[in-house]
Design a protein around this motif. Structure first.
Motif, short mmCIF file in Angstrom:
data_model
loop_
_atom_site.label_atom_id
_atom_site.label_comp_id
_atom_site.label_asym_id
_atom_site.label_seq_id
_atom_site.Cartn_x
_atom_site.Cartn_y
_atom_site.Cartn_z
N PHE A 1 27.05 43.20 35.10
CA PHE A 1 26.08 43.06 34.17
C PHE A 1 25.78 43.99 33.31
N TRP B 1 28.55 45.91 47.02
CA TRP B 1 28.69 44.52 46.67
C TRP B 1 28.06 44.14 45.41
N ILE B 2 26.54 44.10 46.47
CA ILE B 2 25.78 43.93 45.03
C ILE B 2 25.13 44.76 44.16
N LEU C 1 27.69 46.53 42.91
CA LEU C 1 28.89 46.32 41.41
C LEU C 1 28.71 45.27 40.96
N LEU C 2 28.02 43.98 41.48
CA LEU C 2 27.80 42.88 40.75
C LEU C 2 26.70 43.40 40.06
N PHE D 1 36.58 48.43 41.23
CA PHE D 1 35.84 48.23 39.78
C PHE D 1 36.13 48.56 38.79
N LEU E 1 38.92 48.12 37.31
CA LEU E 1 38.60 46.91 36.88
C LEU E 1 37.78 46.39 35.17
N LEU F 1 36.26 49.71 47.38
CA LEU F 1 35.89 48.90 46.48
C LEU F 1 34.93 49.62 45.21
N SER G 1 28.74 43.98 31.08
CA SER G 1 29.08 42.93 30.61
C SER G 1 28.08 42.82 28.55
#
Lengths: 121, 226
Positions: B47, B39-40, B42-43, B211, B214, B207, B50
């Motif tokens: 960024f 998860w971290i 993917l976080l 992503f 996503l 996950l 983005s």
């Protein structure tokens, strides 16, 4: 929690179907040639619905503990500041271009090197 | 390992649980460490993508030259009549289908149905490979037939090419890595490597794959539709 994330299969089938419908919806936005504010809002609505369902159900975020959910979902909110600032910066750059180079688009056009002219070199 | 990840103390839920989880000086995330780490990762990847999309927005807001007609460039002719964004729509549906099979694989993993888990994961990898194949076709068409380059194109704003190749290229790289990752884990599932450890690994792989799907949702919205 017995072992990981176990949920009835029907949940996944519903969301799967829904994602297909939403994708068809966002494709229809282009196919039906909506323009302006209607187009932009429809694009954003379909985008957020789709991404929301993927994160919530397929990635199991609704079933995770709040400590994990907030640690992952809150930091991206900061991106709104970046987006906002870059939007302001972009329009400012455009305004300076108009001020110094005028409104004639031809001034800004760069002669394009085509595949044909590349080969003749 | 499961005794270390799921502590024996009773956990509170909601806001109280949130505060309690973070104030504990032992463990904040009551999930397998691999899942928290994924998860971290993917976080951080969020960024990166983005930044790409924000850069694209900034350039598109500042250019005086008309942005190329994306819908027409990415049209595909079916029986003489060009259908706008057809290939991209098919790619979107392929990726969503693969997301569905991956979600099923995670479920089958926790049911300890090894054969079905592996089969669904191979199906996911196959859909991913099809996606990359279609992307390669699209790139070839754009470079060879349309003459689009990172420094210019015949349709309008020269920055179009650089953003197109960078953003879809970086996403395509993620898909390609995902295909390899899923195939490797599927083989290990089939071999029974996770019988003792448990099948969290399938969820973690899932996950990553969701992503990738996503990110495509955002690319589709901002790059192809906007």
């Amino acid at each position: 929690m017995s072992e990981g994330q176990t949920h009835p299969l029907s949940v996944y089938f519903w969301i799967w179907g829904l994602l297909f419908v939403l994708s068809a919806g966002s494709y229809a936005v282009d196919y039906m040639d909506f323009q302006g504010i209607v187009r932009w809002s429809l694009i954003l609505i379909f985008m957020f619905l789709k991404s929301g369902f993927i994160v919530a159900i397929f990635m199991h975020m609704v079933w995770e503990r709040m400590a994990l959910a907030l640690a992952i979902l809150v930091p991206p909110v900061l991106l709104l500041f970046l987006i906002g600032m870059m939007q302001i910066e972009g329009t400012y750059t455009e305004s300076t271009r108009v001020e110094y180079f005028g409104n004639d688009v031809a001034v800004y056009e760069v002669p394009h090197v085509t595949a044909a002219s590349e080969e003749s070199h | 390992m499961s005794s270390a990840t799921h502590s024996s103390v009773e956990l509170k839920s909601g806001v109280k649980g949130f505060v309690k989880d973070w104030e504990d000086d032992k463990q904040t995330f009551h999930v397998p460490w691999g899942k928290a780490m994924m998860w971290i990762f993917l976080l951080s990847d969020t960024f990166i993508f983005s930044c790409f999309l924000t850069g694209y927005m900034n350039v598109r807001a500042s250019t005086r030259v008309e942005w190329p007609p994306v819908s027409e460039i990415f049209s595909l002719s079916m029986g003489g009549e060009p259908i706008p964004l057809l290939l991209i729509a098919i790619m979107t549906f392929v990726l969503i289908t693969s997301s569905g099979t991956m979600a099923m694989a995670v479920n089958m993993g926790y049911r300890r149905d090894r054969a079905k888990t592996a089969a669904l994961m191979f199906a996911t990898a196959a859909f991913g490979a099809i996606f990359v194949g279609m992307q390669a076709f699209e790139w070839t068409k754009l470079i060879v037939e349309e003459g689009i380059r990172p420094w210019g194109n015949p349709f309008g704003a020269p920055q179009f090419g650089s953003f197109f190749f960078m953003i879809t290229g970086f996403h395509g790289l993620h898909v390609s890595i995902g295909v390899i990752y899923i195939a490797v884990v599927a083989l290990k599932v089939l071999r029974g490597d996770y019988e003792k450890k448990g099948y969290e690994i399938v969820e973690i792989t899932g996950l990553y794959w969701h992503f990738v799907d996503l990110v495509w949702v955002f690319i589709f919205a901002f790059f192809y539709l906007w």
